[in-house]
Design a protein around this motif. Structure first.
Motif, PDB file in Angstrom:
ATOM      1  N   GLY A  55      -1.158 127.181 -88.147  1.00 32.04           N
ATOM      2  CA  GLY A  55      -1.725 125.956 -87.601  1.00 32.04           C
ATOM      3  C   GLY A  55      -1.206 124.694 -88.250  1.00 32.04           C
ATOM      4  N   SER A  56      -0.390 124.828 -89.302  1.00 28.23           N
ATOM      5  CA  SER A  56       0.207 123.636 -89.915  1.00 28.23           C
ATOM      6  C   SER A  56       1.130 122.961 -88.904  1.00 28.23           C
ATOM      7  CB  SER A  56       1.013 124.020 -91.164  1.00 28.23           C
ATOM      8  OG  SER A  56       0.186 124.622 -92.140  1.00 28.23           O
ATOM      9  N   PRO A  57       1.036 121.644 -88.754  1.00 25.91           N
ATOM     10  CA  PRO A  57       1.902 120.958 -87.789  1.00 25.91           C
ATOM     11  C   PRO A  57       3.380 121.121 -88.143  1.00 25.91           C
ATOM     12  CG  PRO A  57       0.154 119.504 -88.581  1.00 25.91           C
ATOM     13  CD  PRO A  57       0.119 120.715 -89.444  1.00 25.91           C
ATOM     14  N   ILE A  58       4.208 121.242 -87.136  1.00 24.38           N
ATOM     15  CA  ILE A  58       5.659 121.300 -87.305  1.00 24.38           C
ATOM     16  C   ILE A  58       6.229 119.981 -86.799  1.00 24.38           C
ATOM     17  CG2 ILE A  58       7.782 122.512 -86.712  1.00 24.38           C
ATOM     18  CD1 ILE A  58       5.840 124.135 -88.467  1.00 24.38           C
ATOM     19  N   TRP A  59       6.860 119.235 -87.700  1.00 21.36           N
ATOM     20  CA  TRP A  59       7.323 117.885 -87.365  1.00 21.36           C
ATOM     21  C   TRP A  59       8.726 117.867 -86.755  1.00 21.36           C
ATOM     22  CZ3 TRP A  59       2.831 116.093 -87.663  1.00 21.36           C
ATOM     23  CH2 TRP A  59       2.022 116.135 -88.799  1.00 21.36           C
ATOM     24  N   TYR A  60       9.491 118.914 -86.990  1.00 19.17           N
ATOM     25  CA  TYR A  60      10.867 118.948 -86.485  1.00 19.17           C
ATOM     26  C   TYR A  60      11.192 120.379 -86.099  1.00 19.17           C
ATOM     27  CZ  TYR A  60      15.825 117.698 -86.043  1.00 19.17           C
ATOM     28  OH  TYR A  60      17.094 117.457 -85.550  1.00 19.17           O
ATOM     29  N   ASP A  61      11.850 120.544 -84.951  1.00 14.73           N
ATOM     30  CA  ASP A  61      12.133 121.864 -84.389  1.00 14.73           C
ATOM     31  C   ASP A  61      13.493 122.363 -84.870  1.00 14.73           C
ATOM     32  OD1 ASP A  61      12.496 124.123 -82.867  1.00 14.73           O
ATOM     33  OD2 ASP A  61      12.195 123.151 -80.927  1.00 14.73           O
ATOM     34  N   HIS A  62      13.487 123.549 -85.442  1.00 15.29           N
ATOM     35  CA  HIS A  62      14.724 124.183 -85.913  1.00 15.29           C
ATOM     36  C   HIS A  62      15.774 124.307 -84.810  1.00 15.29           C
ATOM     37  CE1 HIS A  62      17.440 127.160 -87.553  1.00 15.29           C
ATOM     38  NE2 HIS A  62      17.067 128.053 -86.670  1.00 15.29           N
ATOM     39  N   ASN A  63      15.346 124.396 -83.569  1.00 15.71           N
ATOM     40  CA  ASN A  63      16.280 124.559 -82.455  1.00 15.71           C
ATOM     41  C   ASN A  63      16.848 123.237 -81.952  1.00 15.71           C
ATOM     42  OD1 ASN A  63      16.014 127.479 -82.171  1.00 15.71           O
ATOM     43  ND2 ASN A  63      13.919 127.037 -81.534  1.00 15.71           N
ATOM     44  N   SER A  64      16.526 122.161 -82.634  1.00 17.17           N
ATOM     45  CA  SER A  64      17.087 120.869 -82.257  1.00 17.17           C
ATOM     46  C   SER A  64      18.607 120.887 -82.355  1.00 17.17           C
ATOM     47  CB  SER A  64      16.528 119.770 -83.170  1.00 17.17           C
ATOM     48  OG  SER A  64      17.190 118.549 -82.946  1.00 17.17           O
ATOM     49  N   GLU A  65      19.228 120.003 -81.622  1.00 18.50           N
ATOM     50  CA  GLU A  65      20.692 119.912 -81.628  1.00 18.50           C
ATOM     51  C   GLU A  65      21.227 119.316 -82.923  1.00 18.50           C
ATOM     52  OE1 GLU A  65      24.178 117.744 -78.903  1.00 18.50           O
ATOM     53  OE2 GLU A  65      22.059 117.619 -78.327  1.00 18.50           O
ATOM     54  N   TRP A  66      20.394 118.544 -83.641  1.00 19.87           N
ATOM     55  CA  TRP A  66      20.878 117.741 -84.761  1.00 19.87           C
ATOM     56  C   TRP A  66      20.462 118.358 -86.090  1.00 19.87           C
ATOM     57  CZ3 TRP A  66      23.977 114.845 -82.154  1.00 19.87           C
ATOM     58  CH2 TRP A  66      23.615 114.407 -80.880  1.00 19.87           C
ATOM     59  N   HIS A  67      21.384 118.351 -87.054  1.00 19.95           N
ATOM     60  CA  HIS A  67      21.062 118.990 -88.327  1.00 19.95           C
ATOM     61  C   HIS A  67      20.444 118.004 -89.322  1.00 19.95           C
ATOM     62  CE1 HIS A  67      24.982 117.490 -89.861  1.00 19.95           C
ATOM     63  NE2 HIS A  67      25.536 118.033 -88.804  1.00 19.95           N
ATOM     64  N   ILE A  68      19.499 118.551 -90.083  1.00 22.86           N
ATOM     65  CA  ILE A  68      18.784 117.811 -91.125  1.00 22.86           C
ATOM     66  C   ILE A  68      18.367 118.830 -92.175  1.00 22.86           C
ATOM     67  CG2 ILE A  68      16.556 118.043 -89.916  1.00 22.86           C
ATOM     68  CD1 ILE A  68      15.792 115.278 -91.034  1.00 22.86           C
ATOM     69  N   GLU A  69      18.384 118.447 -93.457  1.00 20.74           N
ATOM     70  CA  GLU A  69      18.034 119.385 -94.515  1.00 20.74           C
ATOM     71  C   GLU A  69      17.021 118.764 -95.473  1.00 20.74           C
ATOM     72  OE1 GLU A  69      22.133 122.036 -94.381  1.00 20.74           O
ATOM     73  OE2 GLU A  69      21.492 121.197 -96.313  1.00 20.74           O
ATOM     74  N   GLY A  70      16.204 119.642 -96.072  1.00 18.03           N
ATOM     75  CA  GLY A  70      15.087 119.184 -96.887  1.00 18.03           C
ATOM     76  C   GLY A  70      15.481 118.429 -98.134  1.00 18.03           C
ATOM     77  N   GLY A  71      16.690 118.672 -98.645  1.00 18.82           N
ATOM     78  CA  GLY A  71      17.142 117.922 -99.808  1.00 18.82           C
ATOM     79  C   GLY A  71      17.312 116.444 -99.541  1.00 18.82           C
ATOM     80  N   ASP A  72      17.359 116.073 -98.265  1.00 12.64           N
ATOM     81  CA  ASP A  72      17.488 114.660 -97.901  1.00 12.64           C
ATOM     82  C   ASP A  72      16.149 113.987 -97.640  1.00 12.64           C
ATOM     83  OD1 ASP A  72      20.246 113.840 -97.922  1.00 12.64           O
ATOM     84  OD2 ASP A  72      20.602 115.254 -96.294  1.00 12.64           O
TER      85      ASP A  72
END
Length: 414
Positions: free
Chosen positions: A205-222
């Motif tokens: 039930g924790s909200p998901i703010w960004y979808d892994h299947n998105s076209e654009w890459h982003i990483e948690g270190g940023d």
């Protein structure tokens, strides 16, 4: 025990943190395959595990509960019917195995493992031809392809970078981003955490703010949590501007549970010393940040806020130094910048190679650092920062520091 997620800063007292203890995933590859599996050296596993255990002992000693991703995922499979099958479908979809016979052999091998933790560790550790029963069936060239395979040919790639728990996700407030990784080889890591956060009784039930299947890459270190309403996000080789646009729209116009009102996007150079924002800049106290001086040369920054119309994001380019931008983001009158290598360009370059700027705060003014970065550590000490010093002869070979190896699940408010 705290359930759910709660992270509104980089420095609030660390109460629960998720890690992965390296295992066969770190060493089950030939040297010539380092680039294929995305790792950079041959590790001495026993020592790497000892160092990791000492690192997590430091975190426990500072008051944090340490949870292991591999155990959380195994618990999820144990407690929630159908999650292992769902995980397998997604995992194999990201496996990169195109040969149908090899793919089926991997599925059968993993399905044959009844113990869920052993299953998780095997999936992470990789499989070679010699580990599989591959059918030899005629009728097509594709089905005969396995006849030419050697026993030491890699089929399911191991996941050696998975001890860097920071990158596949980012806990923000009460929810998390499920990231699209820059290297396809690392995208399987996200599925492990996503399965936990969507299904484990403590986190479902924790909200998901960004979808892994998105076209654009982003990483948690940023992604840095400046406060409950403010993020700083690096525009880096690993995180695209379009991903930040999408995350901002999700935060500003998506779930009512999102608390973020300001996102500071900070552009950093591409290159190994600048892998993520947290490799060049981390917060160590309310008014103190570590910084790698090389970031000063190409600094550009933007502030993103909610626009006037539905779905609109307002973007403002900012002028000034990194210090000034961090003062804006934190609301502090003055931010002290503690330079990697004590400001000496030679020492800064050397210690940045081993993540001298990548610290993990366990409380305001109290941080975990790598032992080997002696010049940077001395600068932190002289600035009044309390240090928890972790051994790092093996762990540092992966090119990531204490923050890289952790994903806070719960911090106290400050």
């Amino acid at each position: 025990m705290n359930k759910g997620l709660n992270v509104h800063s980089e420095i609030g007292a660390l109460k629960k943190v998720c890690v992965h203890r390296p295992g066969m995933d770190l060493v089950n590859m030939k040297a010539e395959d380092f680039d294929r599996v995305w790792i950079h050296d041959a590790f001495y596993l026993d020592y790497a595990q000892k160092e990791h255990d000492q690192f997590t002992d430091l975190l426990r000693g500072a008051g944090a509960e340490v949870v292991y991703m591999e155990e959380l995922l195994a618990e999820t499979f144990d407690k929630v019917e159908g999650t292992r099958a769902e995980f397998m479908t997604k995992f194999m979809g990201e496996s990169g195995i195109s040969n149908a016979a090899l793919r089926q052999a991997v599925v059968e091998k993993l399905d044959s493992i009844k113990d869920n933790k052993e299953f998780v560790l095997t999936a992470m550790g990789g499989l070679y031809v010699r580990d599989l029963e591959i059918p030899h069936v005629g009728g097509s060239l594709a089905s005969l392809d396995g006849d030419e395979l050697k026993g030491d040919d890699m089929v399911l790639f191991p996941m050696p970078a998975s001890y860097f728990s920071r990158d596949p996700l980012a806990v923000v407030g009460k929810g998390a981003t499920m990231n699209r990784m820059y290297w396809n080889q690392r995208n399987r890591e996200v599925i492990f955490y996503e399965t936990v956060l969507r299904n484990h009784p403590d986190y479902a039930g924790s909200p998901i703010w960004y979808d892994h299947n998105s076209e654009w890459h982003i990483e948690g270190g940023d992604i840095l949590n400046i406060n409950a309403k403010t993020l700083a996000i690096g525009i880096s080789e690993r995180t695209q501007t379009a991903a930040i646009d999408e995350l901002a729209k999700n935060m500003f116009w998506g779930s009512d549970e999102a608390e973020i009102e300001n996102i500071y996007a900070i552009k950093i150079p591409h290159g190994y010393a600048y892998m993520h924002l947290d490799t060049v800049c981390t917060q160590v106290d309310r008014d103190k940040f570590t910084v790698y001086p090389g970031i000063y040369q190409t600094l550009r920054a933007y502030r993103l806020t909610r626009g006037d119309s539905e779905g609109e994001v307002h973007i403002e380019e900012l002028e000034g130094t990194l210090q000034h931008i961090l003062e804006l983001a934190t609301g502090m009158d003055h931010i002290t910048m503690i330079e990697c290598g004590g400001g000496d360009p030679i020492e800064a370059s050397r210690e940045q190679w081993n993540d001298g700027s990548n610290t993990l705060a366990v409380a305001p003014g109290k941080v975990c650092v790598y032992e080997r970065n002696v010049v940077t550590n001395d600068a932190l000490y002289k600035a009044g920062v309390e240090l928890l010093v972790a051994p790092s002869e093996e762990l540092s070979r992966g090119r990531g520091g204490p923050r890289c190896m952790t994903m806070p699940f719960w911090r106290e408010e400050i």
